[in-house]
Design an enzyme around this catalytic site. Sequence first.
Site, short mmCIF file in Angstrom:
data_model
loop_
_atom_site.label_atom_id
_atom_site.label_comp_id
_atom_site.label_asym_id
_atom_site.label_seq_id
_atom_site.Cartn_x
_atom_site.Cartn_y
_atom_site.Cartn_z
N HIS A 111 -28.86 -10.02 -39.12
CA HIS A 111 -30.33 -9.97 -39.17
C HIS A 111 -30.97 -11.36 -39.01
CE1 HIS A 111 -34.12 -7.95 -40.17
NE2 HIS A 111 -34.44 -9.10 -40.74
N HIS A 167 -35.94 -15.07 -44.49
CA HIS A 167 -36.19 -14.47 -43.18
C HIS A 167 -36.94 -15.42 -42.24
CE1 HIS A 167 -35.14 -10.13 -44.04
NE2 HIS A 167 -35.12 -10.66 -45.25
N HIS A 208 -48.56 -11.69 -35.37
CA HIS A 208 -47.15 -11.59 -35.75
C HIS A 208 -46.62 -10.17 -35.49
CE1 HIS A 208 -43.78 -13.22 -38.35
NE2 HIS A 208 -43.43 -11.94 -38.18
N TRP A 239 -38.97 -8.93 -34.86
CA TRP A 239 -38.55 -8.03 -33.79
C TRP A 239 -38.66 -6.56 -34.15
CZ3 TRP A 239 -39.43 -10.93 -30.19
CH2 TRP A 239 -38.82 -12.16 -29.94
N ARG A 249 -34.91 -6.49 -48.73
CA ARG A 249 -35.87 -7.42 -49.33
C ARG A 249 -37.07 -6.70 -49.95
NH1 ARG A 249 -40.43 -8.69 -46.11
NH2 ARG A 249 -40.30 -7.87 -43.99
N ASP A 278 -34.12 -6.28 -43.92
CA ASP A 278 -35.54 -6.02 -44.12
C ASP A 278 -35.76 -4.94 -45.16
OD1 ASP A 278 -36.93 -7.84 -42.52
OD2 ASP A 278 -36.60 -6.66 -40.71
N HIS A 337 -41.36 -16.62 -36.57
CA HIS A 337 -40.56 -16.76 -37.79
C HIS A 337 -40.10 -18.19 -37.99
CE1 HIS A 337 -39.69 -12.78 -39.72
NE2 HIS A 337 -40.50 -12.45 -38.72
N ASP A 343 -33.79 -12.96 -36.59
CA ASP A 343 -35.05 -13.51 -37.07
C ASP A 343 -35.34 -14.88 -36.46
OD1 ASP A 343 -35.82 -11.44 -38.76
OD2 ASP A 343 -35.04 -12.36 -40.58
N ASP A 378 -43.54 -8.97 -33.13
CA ASP A 378 -42.41 -8.29 -33.77
C ASP A 378 -42.16 -6.91 -33.17
OD1 ASP A 378 -41.80 -10.25 -35.57
OD2 ASP A 378 -42.57 -9.22 -37.33
N HIS A 417 -34.26 -5.90 -33.47
CA HIS A 417 -33.04 -6.24 -34.20
C HIS A 417 -31.85 -5.41 -33.71
CE1 HIS A 417 -34.06 -9.31 -37.09
NE2 HIS A 417 -35.18 -8.68 -37.38
#
Length: 337
Positions: free
Chosen positions: A136, A80, A169, A21, A68, A65, A146, A140, A173, A26
């Site tokens: 989060h 995720h 993707h 997203w 990570r 995000d 995802h 996801d 997103d 998000h």
Amino acid sequence: MASLSKVALVAFGVINGVNAWGVLGHATVAYVAQHYLCDEAASWAQELLNDTSDSYLANIASWADSYRLTTAGKWSAPLHYIDAMDDPPTSCNVDYERDCGDEGCSISAIANYTLRAGDSDLTAADTTEALKFLVHFIGDLTQPLHDENYEVGGNGIAVTFQNYSDNLHSDWDTYMPEVLVGGSSLADAQGWADSLVDEITSGAYKTEAASWIKGDTISDTVTTATRWALDANSFICTVVMPDGAAALETGDLYPTYYNSAIGTIELQVAKGGYRLGNWLNLIYKQKIASKRRSEKFDKGLRGAAPEPREPRQMSRANLVRAAMGGACCQSEREHRH
């Protein structure tokens, strides 16, 4: 594109990796959730996050995000997503035992951090981290790609969108939501969330919203989160790539494909926010509030609060495995969505 050029957005995506997203989606999930939090749960979350603003969840919605991508947080990358080993567009399905690797996945992560968010024996820092992860990961899980292994969740499907070369993707997103909303700021997210709340309250989603959380229970998080993943994954076959990947790799996805997909994107963001709000209410009511009532009763009965137990000291890896019951399928997949 409105506020950001596509070139800038592509550069942003390359630097930061692909985020479900994106920042806009998000934050929107978080704002929708805030609307449905009960006052007590909202106060609990604000206290943990040390943020009493009207963006207390939205402000940390993309923290996972960013985390990570750090050296300290790279261990969390597999959490995720879940790689459904299905066969789109012929067959779409998610099987937790088959698809959640030993390194963990979004479903095991939600199970783990649901336990930790409601565990008053943990430190405030650990509980806060759990809340930030939940905000989060529940977002996801509602992004269909995802919940899909095919071509690394669509990252390997080269497409053209508004005359720019990217991948499927990233379009789901970030780029398609931003075309719809016209920007990516918190104000844009809040405006989008307000419109989705209107649809839930009195619009197109009113009659179906209750079904989004039907049967949800923190006593069986894996079953609940797997149901959410199955719901999102089903759109891989019907909306994301109904005619297979090859059909998307020629021509421009805008406007025909965009028009066919954007309604599902809005629906899934609305679901994510509605589920997140309900989930945090359940954690607060069943874990936090009940614990506080018990402590208040004990204090009144004995004249003092009970002696606190030592926090459990477990590695993150062991916490993930514990949330999965200590077992999961073998996986040699090493990639990040």
